[in-house]
Structure formats: structure tokens, C-alpha cells
Design a protein around this motif. Structure first.
Motif, PDB file in Angstrom:
ATOM      1  N   ALA A  81       0.701  -1.072   0.524  1.00 50.47           N
ATOM      2  CA  ALA A  81       0.010   0.013  -0.390  1.00 50.47           C
ATOM      3  C   ALA A  81       1.168   1.828  -0.146  1.00 50.47           C
ATOM      4  CB  ALA A  81      -1.336   0.119   1.394  1.00 50.47           C
ATOM      5  N   ASN A  82       2.516   1.010   0.222  1.00 56.19           N
ATOM      6  CA  ASN A  82       2.920   2.450   0.196  1.00 56.19           C
ATOM      7  C   ASN A  82       3.777   2.797  -0.727  1.00 56.19           C
ATOM      8  OD1 ASN A  82       1.796   2.886   3.413  1.00 56.19           O
ATOM      9  ND2 ASN A  82       3.676   0.779   4.061  1.00 56.19           N
ATOM     10  N   ARG A  83       3.121   3.090  -2.005  1.00 59.57           N
ATOM     11  CA  ARG A  83       3.816   3.213  -2.630  1.00 59.57           C
ATOM     12  C   ARG A  83       3.555   4.756  -3.374  1.00 59.57           C
ATOM     13  NH1 ARG A  83       5.925   0.526  -5.709  1.00 59.57           N
ATOM     14  NH2 ARG A  83       5.514   1.398  -7.835  1.00 59.57           N
ATOM     15  N   GLN A  84       4.919   4.875  -3.870  1.00 56.62           N
ATOM     16  CA  GLN A  84       5.165   6.886  -4.292  1.00 56.62           C
ATOM     17  C   GLN A  84       4.537   7.292  -4.950  1.00 56.62           C
ATOM     18  OE1 GLN A  84       9.182   7.593  -5.551  1.00 56.62           O
ATOM     19  NE2 GLN A  84       8.964   9.474  -5.708  1.00 56.62           N
ATOM     20  N   LYS A  85       3.702   8.362  -5.241  1.00 55.57           N
ATOM     21  CA  LYS A  85       2.811   8.860  -5.336  1.00 55.57           C
ATOM     22  C   LYS A  85       3.055   9.203  -6.568  1.00 55.57           C
ATOM     23  CE  LYS A  85      -0.767   7.592  -2.481  1.00 55.57           C
ATOM     24  NZ  LYS A  85      -1.379   6.994  -3.012  1.00 55.57           N
ATOM     25  N   THR A  86       3.004   9.446  -8.064  1.00 60.43           N
ATOM     26  CA  THR A  86       3.510  10.326  -8.691  1.00 60.43           C
ATOM     27  C   THR A  86       2.430  10.772  -9.671  1.00 60.43           C
ATOM     28  OG1 THR A  86       3.000   8.419 -10.597  1.00 60.43           O
ATOM     29  CG2 THR A  86       5.222   7.771  -8.987  1.00 60.43           C
ATOM     30  N   LYS A  87       2.546  11.866 -10.419  1.00 58.90           N
ATOM     31  CA  LYS A  87       1.030  12.486 -11.061  1.00 58.90           C
ATOM     32  C   LYS A  87       1.653  12.365 -12.703  1.00 58.90           C
ATOM     33  CE  LYS A  87       0.312  17.062 -12.617  1.00 58.90           C
ATOM     34  NZ  LYS A  87       0.287  18.587 -11.875  1.00 58.90           N
ATOM     35  N   ASN A  88       0.204  11.442 -12.863  1.00 61.44           N
ATOM     36  CA  ASN A  88      -0.110  11.059 -14.370  1.00 61.44           C
ATOM     37  C   ASN A  88       1.279   9.783 -14.704  1.00 61.44           C
ATOM     38  OD1 ASN A  88      -2.270  12.261 -14.956  1.00 61.44           O
ATOM     39  ND2 ASN A  88      -0.935  14.188 -15.291  1.00 61.44           N
ATOM     40  N   GLY A  89       1.781   8.871 -13.897  1.00 58.38           N
ATOM     41  CA  GLY A  89       2.669   8.166 -13.952  1.00 58.38           C
ATOM     42  C   GLY A  89       4.383   8.821 -14.119  1.00 58.38           C
ATOM     43  N   HIS A  90       4.601   9.605 -13.967  1.00 59.16           N
ATOM     44  CA  HIS A  90       5.533  11.029 -13.842  1.00 59.16           C
ATOM     45  C   HIS A  90       5.958  11.299 -12.344  1.00 59.16           C
ATOM     46  CE1 HIS A  90       4.026  11.390 -17.465  1.00 59.16           C
ATOM     47  NE2 HIS A  90       4.921  11.332 -18.483  1.00 59.16           N
ATOM     48  N   ILE A  91       7.398  11.086 -12.505  1.00 57.62           N
ATOM     49  CA  ILE A  91       7.889  11.466 -10.975  1.00 57.62           C
ATOM     50  C   ILE A  91       8.377  13.461 -11.328  1.00 57.62           C
ATOM     51  CG2 ILE A  91       9.495  11.872  -9.438  1.00 57.62           C
ATOM     52  CD1 ILE A  91       9.704   8.634 -10.077  1.00 57.62           C
ATOM     53  N   MET A  92       7.736  15.049 -10.906  1.00 56.91           N
ATOM     54  CA  MET A  92       7.987  16.185 -11.001  1.00 56.91           C
ATOM     55  C   MET A  92       8.778  16.469  -9.678  1.00 56.91           C
ATOM     56  SD  MET A  92       6.202  16.270 -13.041  1.00 56.91           S
ATOM     57  CE  MET A  92       6.629  17.915 -13.188  1.00 56.91           C
ATOM     58  N   VAL A  93       9.813  17.324  -9.819  1.00 55.45           N
ATOM     59  CA  VAL A  93      10.692  17.616  -8.990  1.00 55.45           C
ATOM     60  C   VAL A  93      10.545  19.004  -8.750  1.00 55.45           C
ATOM     61  CG1 VAL A  93      13.239  18.902  -9.508  1.00 55.45           C
ATOM     62  CG2 VAL A  93      12.849  17.286 -10.217  1.00 55.45           C
ATOM     63  N   ASP A  94      10.653  18.483  -7.161  1.00 56.32           N
ATOM     64  CA  ASP A  94       9.692  19.588  -6.140  1.00 56.32           C
ATOM     65  C   ASP A  94      10.656  21.114  -6.423  1.00 56.32           C
ATOM     66  OD1 ASP A  94       7.855  17.785  -5.479  1.00 56.32           O
ATOM     67  OD2 ASP A  94       9.863  17.467  -4.065  1.00 56.32           O
ATOM     68  N   GLU A  95      10.102  21.749  -6.367  1.00 50.34           N
ATOM     69  CA  GLU A  95       9.161  23.364  -6.383  1.00 50.34           C
ATOM     70  C   GLU A  95      10.965  24.335  -5.572  1.00 50.34           C
ATOM     71  OE1 GLU A  95       6.293  25.058  -6.939  1.00 50.34           O
ATOM     72  OE2 GLU A  95       6.163  24.592  -8.839  1.00 50.34           O
ATOM     73  N   LYS A  96      11.008  22.966  -4.389  1.00 51.36           N
ATOM     74  CA  LYS A  96      12.651  23.680  -3.768  1.00 51.36           C
ATOM     75  C   LYS A  96      13.622  23.930  -3.651  1.00 51.36           C
ATOM     76  CE  LYS A  96       9.205  23.773   0.247  1.00 51.36           C
ATOM     77  NZ  LYS A  96       9.066  23.727   1.887  1.00 51.36           N
ATOM     78  N   HIS A  97      15.093  24.683  -3.664  1.00 53.52           N
ATOM     79  CA  HIS A  97      16.438  24.807  -3.820  1.00 53.52           C
ATOM     80  C   HIS A  97      16.464  23.441  -3.006  1.00 53.52           C
ATOM     81  CE1 HIS A  97      19.594  26.602  -4.732  1.00 53.52           C
ATOM     82  NE2 HIS A  97      20.722  25.943  -4.178  1.00 53.52           N
ATOM     83  N   SER A  98      18.104  23.238  -3.574  1.00 51.34           N
ATOM     84  CA  SER A  98      18.959  22.250  -3.271  1.00 51.34           C
ATOM     85  C   SER A  98      19.869  22.174  -3.808  1.00 51.34           C
ATOM     86  CB  SER A  98      18.228  20.441  -4.154  1.00 51.34           C
ATOM     87  OG  SER A  98      16.761  20.535  -4.293  1.00 51.34           O
ATOM     88  N   THR A  99      21.059  21.841  -2.520  1.00 51.74           N
ATOM     89  CA  THR A  99      22.378  21.563  -2.914  1.00 51.74           C
ATOM     90  C   THR A  99      22.976  20.353  -2.698  1.00 51.74           C
ATOM     91  OG1 THR A  99      22.310  23.982  -1.107  1.00 51.74           O
ATOM     92  CG2 THR A  99      24.641  22.796  -1.496  1.00 51.74           C
ATOM     93  N   ILE A 100      23.763  20.186  -3.448  1.00 58.08           N
ATOM     94  CA  ILE A 100      24.317  18.442  -4.056  1.00 58.08           C
ATOM     95  C   ILE A 100      25.993  19.089  -3.682  1.00 58.08           C
ATOM     96  CG2 ILE A 100      25.119  17.089  -5.405  1.00 58.08           C
ATOM     97  CD1 ILE A 100      22.577  17.642  -6.354  1.00 58.08           C
ATOM     98  N   LEU A 101      26.247  18.652  -2.564  1.00 60.49           N
ATOM     99  CA  LEU A 101      28.320  18.120  -3.117  1.00 60.49           C
ATOM    100  C   LEU A 101      28.463  17.301  -4.004  1.00 60.49           C
ATOM    101  CD1 LEU A 101      30.376  19.456  -2.283  1.00 60.49           C
ATOM    102  CD2 LEU A 101      30.352  18.198  -0.008  1.00 60.49           C
ATOM    103  N   LEU A 102      29.202  17.551  -4.275  1.00 60.21           N
ATOM    104  CA  LEU A 102      30.039  16.668  -4.913  1.00 60.21           C
ATOM    105  C   LEU A 102      30.929  16.344  -4.954  1.00 60.21           C
ATOM    106  CD1 LEU A 102      30.191  14.977  -8.228  1.00 60.21           C
ATOM    107  CD2 LEU A 102      29.969  17.074  -8.760  1.00 60.21           C
ATOM    108  N   ALA A 103      31.980  14.945  -4.751  1.00 59.33           N
ATOM    109  CA  ALA A 103      33.522  14.719  -4.961  1.00 59.33           C
ATOM    110  C   ALA A 103      33.779  13.740  -5.876  1.00 59.33           C
ATOM    111  CB  ALA A 103      33.717  13.709  -2.901  1.00 59.33           C
TER     112      ALA A 103
END
Length: 617
Positions: free
Chosen positions: A467-489
Motif C-alpha cells: 500500500a505504501n507506493r510512491q505517489k506520482t502524477k500521471n505516472g511521472h515523478i516531478m521535481v519539487d520546487e525548493k532549492h537543493s544543494t548537492i556536494l559533488l566529490a
């Protein structure tokens, strides 16, 4: 003695008398008695009055001998005892013509004396005969048992292994003689067998010593061989791991840059150039597939191949792959038949990547070996009783000979080198598909008719729906609208630039670091939302850096995705043990990387993706 004479009237007319000499009568009566002196003879008349009695035993005048007779007759043994305690045996008789009676008394001892004499004689004779018999029996028994007595210690000596005891003496031909002879023959036979056994034991001891020496030598050789084999396996693993890293790193850059170009990350490109880039991507993916197959085969042979199972919706899994191969088949005018309603609401507990590779391999072969205008298909059948699902991939291609069906699942098997030249391939795909199917709790089988087509059946266990499936929109995963910082090593500048360009295009803020020390220095100033960590870096590698990050409270929960060209199972285990949340081996699809980032950063990116960048799960 007198007798009256009467007339016819019964009157006595005269008396006739005659003298009686009792000595003569007594002599006549006692003639049969051996000892007359001890015998008492009484004669009495009709009245019982004694007419004669022994002179040494005069009777009183009033003695009535008939009463004495009556007394004796009442006793069964006719034995009386006198006052002086002497036993007498009494007999009586009647002299009818005279009316007299006779009593004879004789001591019981005198009567029994002849019988006792005979008894004593018999006893003496019996004793003599018994003595002679016992002496004779003892002699004969001794003569009979003497060999047996000698045979007993000989038998004990034989039991103790002594074969030189003297042979018992016994008369030949007798039962004992035959027994002694048989014992002697048995002893000789046992001696022969004992000597043969000792010789065999000596030979066996010698051979055992030689065998132990050979075993020791062989064991030493095997230990050397095992050591060399272990060294070879270790060298092979190191070589495969190194080659994997060396191949994956440039492939990662090639595919990453090509994908970024195709998506217009740097700038839009003309259609003709886009086709060239797509060809580069296709060739790179083909090369990547070959590298993956060789690496997975090495993992399977070393026992490091594992399945990371998760609950997967079969409709989504099959739909994506079938749609892709519909496009590929259309280029050869091959139609693909598939009814997705047959696999709705079917969930399987599988390794998504491995099962995808199985289906891709089966559909790729179906397209490859089916002529233009042919047909291929995918059928899904659920067995609710056995709780299994069967995915059948069929085609109308060239088919496979019956005696070759067992070979197709073995590595490096090409049924026809001409086909290999015409269609390509290394002969690893189906072998790995078989391994993947077994790892996921299922199996794969094949049936085929030459020139008519083939059917491959993949069997997988069905799981209960989650029952715990990730909710998607019309079968798509959408990127959320808040800023994200990624440290790339990442120490490879070209690789780091590829990742940075792609991720920044989709609105992420990417901070580069060339080694573990720079990562630690950055987190002292700012805590990123997620860290992409390469493993092989100078000064401080990714493993040590992750351990130190997890040791600090400020970075203990920051998501870390390990990125490395080292793709062996042990490499993954090391990364996870060091603190990575997830492990991805290079070359990495930038699209897949973005999907995994969104799993950890859902709800933090401030840039809405354009419609063309939406993608299926």
C-alpha cells in the motif's frame, strides 16, 4: 493213639489203638528245616491240648494251642515276639485224619538266613563287578579323553597365535583320532592364512606409507594449486574491478556528455547532430552492456552476484520495456503483441534492474533473430495456485535446434558463428538471464521449432500488493520546487563537469570537491542537502571520508550516494558499511541519477522542470 469202633447204630463196640512215636513224626515234619534245634514244633489235638512240644519249651498245662493259632492267623506277617524279644515266624497245619494240629515256630533270623546269604553274595558280586567296571571305564575314558585334554591347550595356544604346540596323540580311525586330525589340518590352514595375512599386512603397511607420502605430496601440490588459484581469482577480481573502473569512468563521461548534448543542456543542437549524438549514446550503451555482462559473469563465478529485491508492479515494469521494443521492432517492420491488462495488479518481489535486463535480453534476441515482417509478443500468465507469474516472450524467427536448447544458457556459447557475425553478441546474455532468474526466486526455460520460432518463459514468484507506493502524477515523478544543494566529490574534472552541467540545468546548486579533505572542509562551513561521493580520490578516498562524515553529528544523517567505477559486490558492501545510503556504479545514466536524487530530496528544488523533461518511473 486210639480210635473208637461203632456199629450201625452208632454204638461203640470196640476201641482200636496204636502207639505213635513222636520222634519219627517230628523227624518227618522237620526234615526240610536246616536248623532243627532252633525250630519249635507243637502237636495238639482237637481241643487244643498239646500232645507234643519241645523239651526246652514246655507249655503250661492250661495252654490251648488252637487259641494260639487263632492269634497268629490274625497277624498278616505271622510273626510273633517272645518275652525274650526274639522274633519267630509261625506256621500251622491240620492233620485231618487224626484231627490234630501242628504249629511250627522258627526264628525269623533262621528263616531269612539263606536270603541274607544270597543278598550278601549278590552285593559282593555287584561291588566286584562295579569296581571292575569303574576301573575299566576310567581306563577307557582316560584313553578316550586324553587326546581331548591335550587338544584343549592346543586350541588355546592356537587362539593366541602359537602354531608349534605338539599334535595330540590319538588312535587313527577313531572319532577322536578324526577330530585330532581335523584340528591339525585346521591349524595348518590357519597358519598358512596367518602367514599370508602377515605378508599382506606388511605389503599394506608399505603401500600405506607410500600412499601417505603420495597424499602428503598431492596435498602439498593441491595447497599450492589452491594458493595459486586463490591468487589467480584475487588477481582476476582485481583486474576486473580495475578494468571496470577504467572502462566505466570514460564511458560515464561519454554517455553523460552525450545525454547532456541530446537534452540540450549546453545549447539546442540541430536534428542531424542530434542523430549523431543518439548513435554515440546507442554505441556507448552497447559497450556498457558488454562491460556489465562480463562484470556480472565474474560476479556470478565468484558468488558475489546478489539480488536486491523490492516490490514491483509488473504492469509498469513490462510496459516501459515493451514500449521501447515496439519502436525498435518497428524499424524492421516487426509487430509486437502485448496485452497489458493481463498483468494488472500483479506485484512481484524482485530485483528491478536484473529482471529488466532479462526481459531486454529476451526481446532483443526476439527482434534480432526475427526477419522483417515477422511477429514477436509478450504474454503474462498468473498461476494463483502456485503463486507464480509466467512472462512468455515469443517470436516467429529462425528458431533453435532441440539439441542446442541446453547450450544457450551457458556462457560464451554461440550456436552458429555465422549468426554471431551477422547479428553480433558475446554469448553471455542468456547465461546471465538464467542466473538473474534464479537469484530472483524463479527460472527461465526455452522451447523452439527451427524456422518457426521460439518461446522463452520467465517464472517469478508473486508477492502481496504493498500500500505504501510512491505517489506520482500521471505516472511521472516531478521535481519539487525548493532549492537543493548537492556536494559533488569527484577528482575527474571532465566527469565532475558533466555531472555539474546536467544537475545545474535542472536547478540544483552543485558544489565541487576534488577529494575527501575538501568535503570535510566544506561541511564545516555549510551542510549540503545531499553528497555525491566518488570512492577513488587522492589525499583521502571516499570510504574514509564517509566514515568521518557519519562520525559527526552534523552530517550523520545527510544522504550520501556513492559513485564509483568499482562494481564488484565487495565494493558495494564497503561503501554501504562506510555510511553510504546508496551505491551506483559508473557509467551512470544522468536520468537515473536524477531519479535517485529526487528520492532523497523530494520537496526542496525551486525550479519547475519543463514538460519535455518529465520522465517515467
Amino acid at each position: 493213639m486210639h480210635t473208637p469202633i461203632v456199629d450201625h447204630n452208632g454204638q461203640t463196640i470196640a476201641v482200636l489203638g496204636s502207639p505213635v512215636v513222636f520222634d519219627t513224626l517230628i523227624a518227618a515234619i522237620s526234615g526240610d528245616f536246616s536248623d532243627i534245634d532252633s525250630t519249635h514244633i507243637y502237636i495238639f489235638d482237637r481241643d487244643g491240648t498239646a500232645l507234643f512240644s519241645p523239651t526246652y519249651d514246655p507249655l503250661p498245662l492250661d495252654t490251648n494251642l488252637r487259641e494260639r493259632v487263632s492269634e497268629v492267623e490274625t497277624r498278616q506277617d505271622h510273626v510273633i515276639k517272645t518275652p525274650n524279644e526274639v522274633q519267630y515266624i509261625i506256621g500251622n497245619a491240620e492233620i485231618e485224619s487224626l484231627g490234630w494240629g501242628v504249629i511250627i515256630e522258627q526264628p525269623l533270623s533262621d528263616v531269612l538266613r539263606p536270603t541274607l546269604r544270597v543278598r550278601n553274595s549278590a552285593i559282593v558280586i555287584i561291588l566286584i563287578i562295579s569296581t571292575v567296571g569303574l576301573l575299566g571305564g576310567f581306563y577307557f575314558v582316560n584313553r578316550l579323553t586324553q587326546p581331548l585334554r591335550e587338544l584343549v591347550p592346543a586350541a588355546y595356544a592356537l587362539g593366541e597365535g602359537h602354531f608349534d604346540t605338539p599334535k595330540p596323540k590319538a588312535e587313527a580311525g577313531t572319532e577322536v583320532g578324526i577330530l585330532v586330525e581335523a584340528f591339525s589340518n585346521m591349524r595348518s590352514a590357519i597358519r598358512s592364512r596367518e602367514n599370508a595375512l602377515r605378508q599382506s599386512e606388511a605389503i599394506l603397511r608399505e603401500e600405506r606409507g607410500q600412499l601417505a607420502l603420495r597424499v602428503k605430496e598431492r596435498t602439498h601440490d593441491l595447497e599450492l594449486a589452491n594458493s595459486e588459484l586463490a591468487e589467480a581469482v584475487k588477481s582476476r577480481d582485481e583486474f576486473v574491478s580495475t578494468m571496470s573502473h577504467e572502462l566505466r569512468t570514460p564511458l560515464n563521461i561519454i554517455l553523460g556528455l552525450s545525454e547532456a548534448l541530446a537534452r540540450g543542456v549546453y545549447q539546442p543542437i540541430p536534428v542531424q547532430q542530434k542523430k549523431v549524438v543518439e548513435n554515440i549514446i546507442s554505441s556507448g550503451e552497447t559497450l556498457l552492456s558488454m562491460v556489465e555482462n562480463v562484470l556480472n559473469l565474474a560476479k556470478a563465478q565468484s558468488g558475489e552476484l546478489v539480488a536486491r529485491r523490492e516490490q514491483v508492479n509488473l504492469t509498469e515494469l513490462c510496459g516501459d520495456i515493451v514500449n521501447n521494443y515496439k519502436v525498435i521492432g518497428a524499424k524492421k517492420s516487426i509487430s509486437l503483441k502485448y496485452d497489458e491488462t493481463k498483468c494488472s495488479d500483479i506485484f512481484v518481489q524482485i530485483d528491478r534492474i536484473q529482471v529488466k535486463q532479462i526481459l531486454k535480453e529476451l526481446l532483443s534476441n526476439a527482434v534480432k533473430f526475427t526477419d522483417e515482417g515477422g511477429q514477436i509478443g509478450v504474454e503474462v500468465r498468473q498461476d494463483r495456485v502456485e503463486k507464480m507469474v509466467r512472462i512468455i516472450v515469443w517470436d516467429t524467427g529462425i528458431g533453435i535446434e532441440a539439441d542446442a536448447l541446453d547450450l544457450i544458457f551457458k556462457p560464451f556459447q554461440q550456436l552458429d558463428t555465422r549468426l554471431a557475425r551477422e547479428h553480433g553478441g558475446t554469448g553471455l546474455g542468456l547465461a546471465l538471464a538464467k542466473q538473474f532468474a534464479l537469484l530472483n526466486g524463479g527460472d527461465i526455460s526455452a522451447e523452439s521449432i527451427p524456422n518457426h520460432g521460439s518461446r522463452f518463459t520467465l517464472t517469478l514468484p508473486v508477492s502481496s500488493r504493498s500500500a505504501n507506493r510512491q505517489k506520482t502524477k500521471n505516472g511521472h515523478i516531478m521535481v519539487d520546487e525548493k532549492h537543493s544543494t548537492i556536494l559533488l566529490a569527484e577528482d575527474n574534472e571532465l566527469g565532475a563537469q558533466t555531472f555539474t552541467d546536467y544537475l545545474e540545468f535542472y536547478g540544483y546548486l552543485v558544489i565541487p570537491a576534488r577529494n575527501g579533505l575538501e568535503v570535510l572542509a566544506f561541511v564545516e562551513q555549510e551542510i549540503p542537502d545531499l553528497i555525491l561521493m566518488d570512492v577513488q580520490m587522492p589525499k583521502m578516498d571516499g570510504l574514509e571520508c564517509m566514515r568521518r562524515l557519519r562520525a559527526q553529528s552534523s552530517t550523520a544523517t545527510v544522504p550520501i550516494i556513492a559513485l564509483t567505477g568499482m562494481a564488484m559486490h565487495k565494493d558495494e558492501q564497503q561503501c554501504l558499511a562506510a555510511g553510504a545510503n546508496e551505491y551506483l556504479s559508473k557509467p551512470i545514466s544522468l536520468r537515473l541519477l536524477q531519479e535517485r536524487i529526487e528520492v532523497y530530496l523530494g520537496g526542496k528544488n525551486d525550479k519547475t522542470l519543463p514538460k519535455k523533461h518529465e520522465f517515467h518511473e
